[in-house]
Design an enzyme around this catalytic site. Structure first.
Site, PDB file in Angstrom:
ATOM      1  N   ASN A  40     -62.769 -54.638  23.660  1.00 31.04           N
ATOM      2  CA  ASN A  40     -61.878 -55.636  24.264  1.00 31.04           C
ATOM      3  C   ASN A  40     -62.352 -56.120  25.630  1.00 31.04           C
ATOM      4  O   ASN A  40     -61.786 -57.046  26.203  1.00 31.04           O
ATOM      5  CB  ASN A  40     -60.464 -55.072  24.389  1.00 31.04           C
ATOM      6  CG  ASN A  40     -60.397 -53.860  25.292  1.00 31.04           C
ATOM      7  OD1 ASN A  40     -60.853 -52.789  24.898  1.00 31.04           O
ATOM      8  ND2 ASN A  40     -59.858 -54.008  26.475  1.00 31.04           N
ATOM      9  N   GLY A  44     -68.767 -54.298  25.097  1.00 31.74           N
ATOM     10  CA  GLY A  44     -68.238 -54.302  23.741  1.00 31.74           C
ATOM     11  C   GLY A  44     -67.710 -55.650  23.330  1.00 31.74           C
ATOM     12  O   GLY A  44     -67.929 -56.110  22.201  1.00 31.74           O
ATOM     13  N   TYR A 200     -70.642 -37.670  34.484  1.00 29.05           N
ATOM     14  CA  TYR A 200     -70.957 -38.899  33.747  1.00 29.05           C
ATOM     15  C   TYR A 200     -72.383 -38.831  33.216  1.00 29.05           C
ATOM     16  O   TYR A 200     -72.642 -39.120  32.042  1.00 29.05           O
ATOM     17  CB  TYR A 200     -70.795 -40.130  34.639  1.00 29.05           C
ATOM     18  CG  TYR A 200     -71.187 -41.406  33.928  1.00 29.05           C
ATOM     19  CD1 TYR A 200     -70.343 -41.989  32.984  1.00 29.05           C
ATOM     20  CD2 TYR A 200     -72.415 -42.020  34.186  1.00 29.05           C
ATOM     21  CE1 TYR A 200     -70.707 -43.147  32.314  1.00 29.05           C
ATOM     22  CE2 TYR A 200     -72.789 -43.173  33.514  1.00 29.05           C
ATOM     23  CZ  TYR A 200     -71.932 -43.731  32.583  1.00 29.05           C
ATOM     24  OH  TYR A 200     -72.306 -44.879  31.913  1.00 29.05           O
TER      25      TYR A 200
END
Length: 319
Positions: A40, A44, A200
């Site tokens: 969204n 992506g 991360y």
């Protein structure tokens, strides 16, 4: 004069970079079904737009259904204005998927397996970047839980459909920051210590090791697996990064001039999902649509196998 001249040169440089990027368009994905996690926004969304333009059936797997539906409407409108909306093979579908919940991952996969006769491409794109310490619904450290474990379970549950649809492809979005990560099997959940940057990087290293081990396990099945780094991209992935108020104008100028746009950053994902150039290529790592070398720690097959075995237990695939 210097500021105006510099601005002009930066604008020209960005225009030339964008023009070069657009030169590789033209592949058709008609008749193919693609799942993209986190579709969204950012990378992506850019990948979803381009693959829909190629006439793919694109399933947007997103945590926030309302935001995803809004993004889907905007994508349809954008392509519709150019006569390239859904139709003639292309279709955009929204499905709820929260990678911070193994229950949600299982529900998403159950629906896909019930409704989709084939799956040609899975793009593991969604991610969390340098967030404060928090846990997923199942008690995993958020970055490791979403970036690695959620996608690990998702991919494994969809493997049967991918095999039945072969030749098919799995694309894993990692990061160059994997170089600063280490797989600490004594503290995978960061309960002893937590550093948001290190964690991360560890999750992105886990992505590459996962792709490497999965490629080994899928040899001869017709399903390929490759990982990639998109480069430094202007997306909302950095929402947890605090930039001093006075530094924001300079940061915005630098990011506009030197960071990739989401569409530019998504090019390698799109390339690995659609290009005939990588048909049959598996277990590799790409950047800017070219294969790149990895550090030895990202090619350690013993670590990759151990991570796989532990991950199977963590997500409940093995008791």
């Amino acid at each position: 004069a210097l500021a105006l001249g510099g601005g002009f040169l930066l604008a020209a440089w960005r225009w030339l970079r964008g023009a070069a990027r657009a030169a590789g368009a033209g592949t058709s994905m008609r008749g193919k079904t693609v799942i993209i996690t986190g579709a969204n926004s950012g990378l992506g969304r850019a990948a979803a737009t381009e693959l829909l333009r190629m006439r793919a059936r694109v399933i947007m797997g997103c945590r926030d259904r309302a935001r995803a539906e809004r993004a889907a409407r905007e994508i349809r409108a954008e392509l519709g204005e150019r006569g390239e909306a859904e139709g003639e093979g292309g279709e955009l579908v929204v499905r709820e998927l929260d990678l911070a919940s193994l229950r949600s991952v299982r529900a998403f996969c159950h629906r896909v397996l019930q409704e989709e006769p084939r799956l040609d491409v899975l793009i593991n794109n969604a991610g969390v970047f340098q967030c404060p310490y928090m846990k997923t619904e199942d008690g995993f450290e958020m970055q490791f839980g979403v970036n690695h474990l959620g996608h690990f379970l998702l991919t494994n549950l969809l493997l049967g459909l991918l095999k039945n649809s072969a030749p098919s492809r799995i694309v894993v979005v990692s990061s160059k920051l994997y170089k600063y990560g280490e797989i600490n099997f004594e503290d995978l959940n960061s309960e002893i210590s937590y550093n948001k940057s290190f964690c991360y990087s560890r999750s992105k290293l886990a992505n590459i090791l996962f792709a490497r081990e999965l490629a080994r396990r899928l040899e001869g099945t017709g399903v390929t697996v490759n990982s990639l780094h998109p480069g430094i991209v202007r997306t909302n992935l950095g929402r947890y990064v605090n930039i001093p108020l006075l530094a924001k104008p300079l940061f915005n100028l630098v990011s506009w001039a030197f960071f990739k746009t989401p569409l530019e950053g998504a090019q390698t994902s799109i390339y690995l999902a659609s290009s005939p150039d990588v048909e049959g290529v598996s277990g590799k790592y790409f950047g800017d649509c070219k294969e790149e070398e990895l550090l030895p720690k990202a090619m350690d097959d013993s670590i990759a196998r151990k991570l796989w075995d532990i991950s199977e237990v963590m997500v409940g695939l093995l008791k």
